[in-house]
Write a protein that holds these residues in place. Structure first.
Motif, short mmCIF file in Angstrom:
data_model
loop_
_atom_site.label_atom_id
_atom_site.label_comp_id
_atom_site.label_asym_id
_atom_site.label_seq_id
_atom_site.Cartn_x
_atom_site.Cartn_y
_atom_site.Cartn_z
N LYS A 236 0.83 -1.20 0.00
CA LYS A 236 0.00 0.00 0.00
C LYS A 236 0.87 1.26 0.00
O LYS A 236 0.55 2.25 -0.69
CB LYS A 236 -0.93 -0.01 1.21
CG LYS A 236 -1.90 1.16 1.26
CD LYS A 236 -2.84 1.06 2.46
CE LYS A 236 -3.81 2.23 2.51
NZ LYS A 236 -4.72 2.13 3.68
N ALA A 237 1.96 1.22 0.75
CA ALA A 237 2.86 2.39 0.79
C ALA A 237 3.45 2.67 -0.59
O ALA A 237 3.58 3.83 -1.00
CB ALA A 237 3.97 2.14 1.81
N ILE A 238 3.77 1.62 -1.32
CA ILE A 238 4.33 1.78 -2.67
C ILE A 238 3.27 2.32 -3.62
O ILE A 238 3.54 3.19 -4.46
CB ILE A 238 4.90 0.44 -3.16
CG1 ILE A 238 6.14 0.07 -2.34
CG2 ILE A 238 5.24 0.50 -4.65
CD1 ILE A 238 6.64 -1.33 -2.59
N GLN A 239 2.03 1.81 -3.49
CA GLN A 239 0.95 2.26 -4.37
C GLN A 239 0.59 3.72 -4.15
O GLN A 239 0.29 4.45 -5.10
CB GLN A 239 -0.27 1.37 -4.16
CG GLN A 239 -0.08 -0.06 -4.65
CD GLN A 239 -1.17 -1.00 -4.19
OE1 GLN A 239 -2.01 -0.64 -3.34
NE2 GLN A 239 -1.18 -2.22 -4.72
N SER A 240 0.65 4.17 -2.89
CA SER A 240 0.29 5.55 -2.59
C SER A 240 1.43 6.53 -2.85
O SER A 240 1.21 7.72 -3.06
CB SER A 240 -0.15 5.67 -1.12
OG SER A 240 0.91 5.31 -0.25
N ASN A 241 2.65 6.00 -2.84
CA ASN A 241 3.81 6.85 -3.07
C ASN A 241 4.86 6.05 -3.83
O ASN A 241 5.85 5.60 -3.26
CB ASN A 241 4.38 7.35 -1.75
CG ASN A 241 5.52 8.36 -1.94
OD1 ASN A 241 5.60 9.02 -2.98
ND2 ASN A 241 6.39 8.45 -0.95
N PRO A 242 4.64 5.85 -5.15
CA PRO A 242 5.55 5.01 -5.93
C PRO A 242 6.99 5.48 -5.79
O PRO A 242 7.27 6.68 -5.90
CB PRO A 242 5.04 5.17 -7.37
CG PRO A 242 3.62 5.58 -7.22
CD PRO A 242 3.57 6.43 -5.97
N PRO A 243 7.90 4.56 -5.53
CA PRO A 243 9.30 4.96 -5.38
C PRO A 243 9.88 5.44 -6.70
O PRO A 243 9.50 4.98 -7.78
CB PRO A 243 9.99 3.67 -4.92
CG PRO A 243 9.11 2.57 -5.42
CD PRO A 243 7.72 3.11 -5.38
N LYS A 244 10.80 6.38 -6.63
CA LYS A 244 11.51 6.84 -7.81
C LYS A 244 12.46 5.74 -8.27
O LYS A 244 12.88 4.90 -7.47
CB LYS A 244 12.28 8.11 -7.50
CG LYS A 244 11.39 9.28 -7.11
CD LYS A 244 12.22 10.50 -6.74
CE LYS A 244 11.31 11.65 -6.32
NZ LYS A 244 12.10 12.85 -5.91
N ALA B 296 11.69 -1.39 3.29
CA ALA B 296 11.19 -2.47 2.43
C ALA B 296 10.64 -1.94 1.12
O ALA B 296 10.84 -2.53 0.05
CB ALA B 296 10.12 -3.27 3.18
N SER B 297 9.95 -0.79 1.18
CA SER B 297 9.29 -0.26 -0.01
C SER B 297 10.27 0.30 -1.04
O SER B 297 9.86 0.66 -2.15
CB SER B 297 8.29 0.83 0.39
OG SER B 297 8.94 1.93 1.00
N GLN B 298 11.55 0.34 -0.71
CA GLN B 298 12.55 0.80 -1.67
C GLN B 298 12.95 -0.28 -2.67
O GLN B 298 13.63 -0.01 -3.66
CB GLN B 298 13.79 1.31 -0.93
CG GLN B 298 13.55 2.55 -0.09
CD GLN B 298 14.79 2.99 0.66
OE1 GLN B 298 15.89 3.01 0.11
NE2 GLN B 298 14.63 3.34 1.93
N TRP B 299 12.56 -1.54 -2.36
CA TRP B 299 12.93 -2.65 -3.26
C TRP B 299 11.66 -3.18 -3.91
O TRP B 299 10.75 -3.67 -3.23
CB TRP B 299 13.63 -3.77 -2.47
CG TRP B 299 14.38 -4.73 -3.36
CD1 TRP B 299 15.70 -4.69 -3.68
CD2 TRP B 299 13.83 -5.87 -4.06
NE1 TRP B 299 16.03 -5.72 -4.52
CE2 TRP B 299 14.90 -6.47 -4.77
CE3 TRP B 299 12.57 -6.44 -4.14
CZ2 TRP B 299 14.74 -7.61 -5.55
CZ3 TRP B 299 12.39 -7.57 -4.93
CH2 TRP B 299 13.47 -8.15 -5.62
N VAL B 300 11.58 -3.09 -5.22
CA VAL B 300 10.39 -3.49 -5.96
C VAL B 300 10.81 -4.32 -7.17
O VAL B 300 11.66 -3.89 -7.95
CB VAL B 300 9.56 -2.27 -6.41
CG1 VAL B 300 8.29 -2.73 -7.13
CG2 VAL B 300 9.21 -1.38 -5.22
N ALA B 301 10.20 -5.48 -7.32
CA ALA B 301 10.50 -6.35 -8.46
C ALA B 301 9.86 -5.79 -9.73
O ALA B 301 8.81 -5.16 -9.70
CB ALA B 301 10.00 -7.76 -8.20
N SER B 302 10.51 -6.07 -10.86
CA SER B 302 10.02 -5.61 -12.16
C SER B 302 10.02 -6.78 -13.13
O SER B 302 10.96 -7.60 -13.13
CB SER B 302 10.91 -4.49 -12.70
OG SER B 302 10.64 -4.24 -14.06
#
Length: 456
Positions: free
Chosen positions: A196-204, A251-257
């Protein structure tokens, strides 16, 4: 044929890492023992939620090529303390079919066998692939809940799921789903909060790596000291009570692509092995943290998960995100110990290697130390954690090939067999088999200093 109610192994269902080919006789005996466990034992061997590891242990031994007698001994050593299966209530199983009622049974271990029968029934009608799509990957409230619980209990449900898929056993996949359903919800809450944190504030766009985040977590004094020795669960009662926003932020700084999923899967695998092996406390004898170990033991299955043709790229990324986010929380929860890479690179094995050939699912590697390591692990008398760890480390070596030049790739080259020797030497060494919560001084109080040879 393997079905949702019948376990049936063949020499061809050997898993991803093999020491030698299995025989039909060993396949039949292992199937028989796993069927007995499936029908007669609970998934927890006590009321505190300690897990029944017979499936993990026997399939690891079987896949690596252990003998029938070694597998029989492992079963005998660990079956006498298991809890018997509980009586199934048909009314409950039928009620679970109502989505509005399903959730009232979640998180309650007394319903394990009811869930087991429920998922067997679902799987017999829909197949195991469609059952997983509906109950783990549909993206609705129920599927999100169960998927999050898969990462609970120190990753045991997802480890169980991995074994079921790797060895093509729908009955074990049913066990995994039922096991997830009777675990706690707190893991889901944490993972969904990061999402949810990533969805509300997508990391750069960032170059954040797992090793880099481990370093950042260690230097954050609030987070790295948030867990306390007396916390019942050091993530739930420590990290997520005293530093939840900090944990979610890292945790929200690491996102799979999807475009880098293969590389990021290897990064997860390599990093889990790195922080588990490097978390030592010289001059104490080498030991592995019991909790970190599960991050490694679960890492082996993600290539198998991601080979499933029905799994979308979105769900593959989601599974990997959840794994990495939990690994980061696990590292913080043991007070973020210093990671001493030299403890791996300078390690002196306790015994000379047995240089024989080892065959694995990716070809043949000759003149390695792995056969001798695995033979010692086959003989080690535990509930399977040790040989699972050895297998997962060997898998890390296989999948990391070709990525050694990446900055996040901390374990490479000769370090793999060093870690394999560390695993078997550590469990054979005096004292308890595992250290628990290695960032705390209390975790090391019972262990002696190393013999002089190991410090040279």
């Amino acid at each position: 044929m393997a079905t949702p109610t019948k376990i049936h192994l063949t020499p061809e269902t050997a898993g991803v890492i093999n020491l030698k080919l299995q025989t039909s006789e060993t396949a039949a005996k292992t199937s028989e023992l796993l069927q007995e466990n499936h029908e007669q034992n609970h998934i927890f061997f006590n009321q505190e939620g300690f897990h029944n590891h017979i499936v993990h242990h026997l399939l690891t031994l079987y896949g690596l090529g252990a003998s029938k007698s070694q597998i029989e001994r492992a079963f005998k050593d660990n079956t006498n303390y298991q809890r018997p299966a509980t009586a199934v209530k048909e009314r409950v199983v039928e009620d679970m079919s109502n989505p509005d009622h399903f959730k009232k049974y979640l998180g309650k271990e007394k319903y394990y066998h009811d869930f087991l029968i429920f998922f067997q029934t679902e799987m017999e009608k829909k197949g195991w692939e469609n059952t997983l799509k509906e109950f783990l990957f549909a993206g609705d409230e129920r599927a999100d809940d169960i998927l999050g619980r898969m990462y609970a209990g120190f990753l045991h449900p997802i480890i169980h799921l991995g074994f079921g898929i790797e060895f093509k056993q729908p009955a074990i996949i049913c066990e995994a789903l039922a096991q997830a359903c009777v675990h706690d919800l707190w893991t889901s809450k944490y993972l969904l909060a990061v999402e949810k944190a990533i969805q509300s504030n997508p990391p750069k766009p960032t170059s954040a790596t797992i090793p880099g985040l481990l370093t950042a977590i260690r230097t954050d004094k609030k987070l790295s000291t948030a867990a306390e020795w007396n916390d019942g669960n050091k993530i739930r009662d420590g990290i997520l009570v005293r530093a939840p926003s900090e944990m979610i932020s890292y945790a929200s700084q690491w996102v799979a692509s999807p475009s880098t999923l293969k590389q990021q899967t290897v990064e997860m695998t390599n990093s889990a092995i790195y922080f588990t092996a490097a978390a030592q406390k010289p001059p104490k004898q080498v030991k592995f943290d019991f909790y970190y170990m599960h991050c490694v033991n679960s890492s082996i299955f993600f290539q198998t998960f991601f080979a499933l043709p029905f799994l979308s790229e979105e769900n593959k990324c989601r599974m990997l995100n959840f794994k990495v986010w939990l690994d980061l929380a696990m590292y913080a929860s043991r007070r973020s110990p210093a990671l001493l890479q030299e403890e791996i690179s300078t390690y002196v094995p306790a015994k000379l290697p047995a240089e024989t050939a080892v065959t694995n699912g990716h070809g043949t590697a000759k003149d390695t130390e792995w056969p001798g390591i695995f033979e010692r692990l086959f003989e080690f008398g535990d509930d399977g954690h040790a040989v699972k760890l050895g297998r997962a480390v060997r898998n890390g070596e296989v999948v990391s090939e070709g990525f050694e030049g990446e900055g996040w790739c901390k374990v490479k080259g000769f370090m793999w067999e060093k870690i394999g020797n560390m695993v078997v030497d550590s469990v054979e060494a005096p004292g308890a088999t595992w250290a628990r919560s290695v960032g705390f001084d209390e975790a090391w109080e019972e262990y002696e200093d190393r013999p002089r040879m190991a410090q040279l």
